[in-house]
Design a protein around this motif. Structure first.
Motif, PDB file in Angstrom:
ATOM      1  N   THR A  67       0.832  -1.205   0.000  1.00  0.00           N
ATOM      2  CA  THR A  67       0.000   0.000   0.000  1.00  0.00           C
ATOM      3  C   THR A  67       0.863   1.251   0.000  1.00  0.00           C
ATOM      4  O   THR A  67       0.560   2.243  -0.666  1.00  0.00           O
ATOM      5  N   GLY A 118       1.978   2.477  -3.315  1.00  0.00           N
ATOM      6  CA  GLY A 118       0.979   3.182  -4.107  1.00  0.00           C
ATOM      7  C   GLY A 118       0.800   2.677  -5.516  1.00  0.00           C
ATOM      8  O   GLY A 118       0.809   3.459  -6.478  1.00  0.00           O
ATOM      9  N   ALA A 154      -6.038  14.043   1.333  1.00  0.00           N
ATOM     10  CA  ALA A 154      -5.604  13.696   2.689  1.00  0.00           C
ATOM     11  C   ALA A 154      -5.657  14.921   3.602  1.00  0.00           C
ATOM     12  O   ALA A 154      -5.179  16.003   3.250  1.00  0.00           O
ATOM     13  N   HIS A 181     -10.649   2.664  -8.277  1.00  0.00           N
ATOM     14  CA  HIS A 181     -10.160   2.787  -6.904  1.00  0.00           C
ATOM     15  C   HIS A 181      -9.203   1.630  -6.608  1.00  0.00           C
ATOM     16  O   HIS A 181      -9.569   0.457  -6.766  1.00  0.00           O
ATOM     17  N   GLY A 237      -6.365   0.806  -3.424  1.00  0.00           N
ATOM     18  CA  GLY A 237      -5.675   1.241  -2.211  1.00  0.00           C
ATOM     19  C   GLY A 237      -6.139   2.604  -1.756  1.00  0.00           C
ATOM     20  O   GLY A 237      -7.333   2.837  -1.559  1.00  0.00           O
ATOM     21  N   ARG A 238      -5.210   3.535  -1.629  1.00  0.00           N
ATOM     22  CA  ARG A 238      -5.529   4.882  -1.182  1.00  0.00           C
ATOM     23  C   ARG A 238      -5.492   5.893  -2.339  1.00  0.00           C
ATOM     24  O   ARG A 238      -5.248   7.085  -2.136  1.00  0.00           O
ATOM     25  N   ARG A 239      -5.756   5.373  -3.548  1.00  0.00           N
ATOM     26  CA  ARG A 239      -5.778   6.248  -4.721  1.00  0.00           C
ATOM     27  C   ARG A 239      -7.064   6.031  -5.502  1.00  0.00           C
ATOM     28  O   ARG A 239      -7.584   4.920  -5.577  1.00  0.00           O
ATOM     29  N   HIS A 280     -13.138  10.938  -1.487  1.00  0.00           N
ATOM     30  CA  HIS A 280     -12.798  11.371  -0.123  1.00  0.00           C
ATOM     31  C   HIS A 280     -13.367  10.398   0.905  1.00  0.00           C
ATOM     32  O   HIS A 280     -12.689  10.016   1.868  1.00  0.00           O
ATOM     33  N   GLY A 315     -11.474   7.267   1.645  1.00  0.00           N
ATOM     34  CA  GLY A 315     -10.204   7.422   2.350  1.00  0.00           C
ATOM     35  C   GLY A 315      -9.012   7.609   1.437  1.00  0.00           C
ATOM     36  O   GLY A 315      -7.863   7.417   1.866  1.00  0.00           O
ATOM     37  N   ALA A 316      -9.256   8.008   0.181  1.00  0.00           N
ATOM     38  CA  ALA A 316      -8.160   8.197  -0.764  1.00  0.00           C
ATOM     39  C   ALA A 316      -7.324   9.409  -0.367  1.00  0.00           C
ATOM     40  O   ALA A 316      -7.842  10.400   0.162  1.00  0.00           O
ATOM     41  N   ASP A 317      -6.032   9.331  -0.642  1.00  0.00           N
ATOM     42  CA  ASP A 317      -5.124  10.449  -0.386  1.00  0.00           C
ATOM     43  C   ASP A 317      -5.156  11.472  -1.509  1.00  0.00           C
ATOM     44  O   ASP A 317      -4.847  12.649  -1.310  1.00  0.00           O
TER      45      ASP A 317
END
Length: 393
Positions: A34, A37, A197, A293, A295-297, A327, A330-332
């Protein structure tokens, strides 16, 4: 440095080997994976999207066969016509720790493996950024014949600069050269990011410029409804995409079957990985955008809209909903993908950049894609023939 990453010495290499889909996905979902990225182009499911390419899943680590991984790569192999040789492509990959100064430890085994597999050349897409421009700076620098490279960057990424130097020292060539042009890159050199974030939805709203806020309010007042569609609406999306291509003077060259295959493959890998957002007005779909979507992207991949009733601003309604959903996931970062390098308002392409600048994000220049012919006179000759072949296409 990603969690669990152990620094290596200058001459210490790691083992590279084929890995299973399960091991590959487990690494991407781990804290170490993760932190690296990975983008959707390096997910195993992307192999099923790319018709006409063979694929391999590779992993580096102390013991890849046992799932002890430090990095992974989806390699796409395209056979050169009339030969048994392949062009190897790692779109926006490999997924590895680019902060490691001893890149030979994992690049060398990768090149040796691909040479044994019959590859004559390799193209990679390193993940570090090179330069960034904030929206206010670019808005103040718009003018005739101006381009991104004419504007002092808001930030120059030290890691990106170091990675570029390391690759050049090892004989890699940046596709399209080192200027501001994107010619030669299969993926966009310049992309647009909206940071998420540490921000609230109120922050996102205040980050939009006045025109964007006005258009979002207008779409709401006009009764534009935004919903998440399904595979059943992909033909509607594709019909609108064809309209958009004709109107805006570009052609992606993708079929409806491509998007159907993409939607099925990505969502089979993880339900909800790819979504189709629809904007309806008076019962008619006026715009449709796809979102991915991992991971966090989150990525806004492709947008399409009708020629009529544009005054109700369906695309603004879609993007505001997608931004808030990213958002909530939880995406950065919300990645709006490619933008042109022109700052000339008289150029047609500038309209796309202007639209994205209204979200208050930033243009990010990636390192772009890099190629290297593999050792051997025959490979060098074939690589030159391949470049000529691609230029004719």
């Amino acid at each position: 440095m990603p969690p669990g990453r152990v620094p290596r010495g200058r001459n210490e290499a790691v083992t590279l080997a084929p890995v299973t889909v399960e091991a590959y996905r487990a690494f991407l979902a781990s804290p170490a994976g993760t932190a690296l990225g990975a983008g959707f182009l390096q997910c195993p499911s992307w192999a099923a999207v790319k018709d006409g390419w063979q694929a391999q899943l590779l992993g580096w680590g102390p013991d890849p066969g046992a799932g002890e991984l430090e990095g992974v790569a989806l390699v796409l192999l395209r056979q050169f016509p009339g030969t048994r040789k392949y062009f190897a492509y790692l779109p926006e990959g490999p997924v590895t720790d680019w902060t490691d100064p001893h890149v030979d430890g994992w690049l060398t085994p990768l090149l040796e493996h691909l040479r044994r597999e019959g590859a004559f050349a390799v193209r990679i897409g390193p993940s570090p950024a090179y330069r960034r421009w904030d929206a206010p700076r670019l808005k103040s620098c718009v003018g005739p014949e101006r381009r991104l490279g004419d504007v002092l960057a808001s930030q120059v990424d030290a890691l990106g600069t170091a990675v570029a130097e390391r690759l050049r020292a090892r004989g890699w060539r940046r596709c399209g050269g080192d200027g501001t042009g994107e010619d030669g890159d299969a993926q966009p050199r310049h992309v647009f990011h909206v940071p998420l974030a540490g921000r609230t939805t109120d922050d996102l709203w205040s980050g939009l410029n006045q025109e964007w806020r006005r258009n979002v309010r207008r779409s709401r007042k006009e009764g534009v409804e935004v919903v998440v569609g399904s595979a059943a609406e992909l033909p509607d999306f594709y019909r609108l995409l064809c309209v958009t291509e004709r109107r805006d003077g570009f052609r992606l060259g993708r079929s409806l079957a491509y998007y159907q295959r993409q939607y099925a493959a990505l969502n089979a890998e993880e339900p909800g990985r790819m979504k189709l957002y629809l904007a309806r007005h008076q019962g008619e779909i006026l715009a449709a955008h796809t979102m991915i979507h991992v991971g966090r992207r989150v990525w806004y991949q492709t947008g399409a809209s009708a020629d009529h009733r544009r005054e109700v601003r369906p695309s603004h309604a879609l993007q505001w909903r997608m931004l808030r959903d990213a958002h909530a996931l939880g995406a950065d970062v919300y990645d709006m993908r490619g933008v042109p390098s022109t700052l000339d308002p008289d150029e047609r392409a500038y309209g796309l950049l202007r639209w994205k600048l209204g979200t208050g994000g930033q243009v990010v220049e990636t390192l772009g894609e890099w190629e290297k012919p593999l050792a051997g006179t025959a490979n060098q000759t074939l690589y030159r023939a391949f470049q000529a072949y691609m230029s004719r296409r």
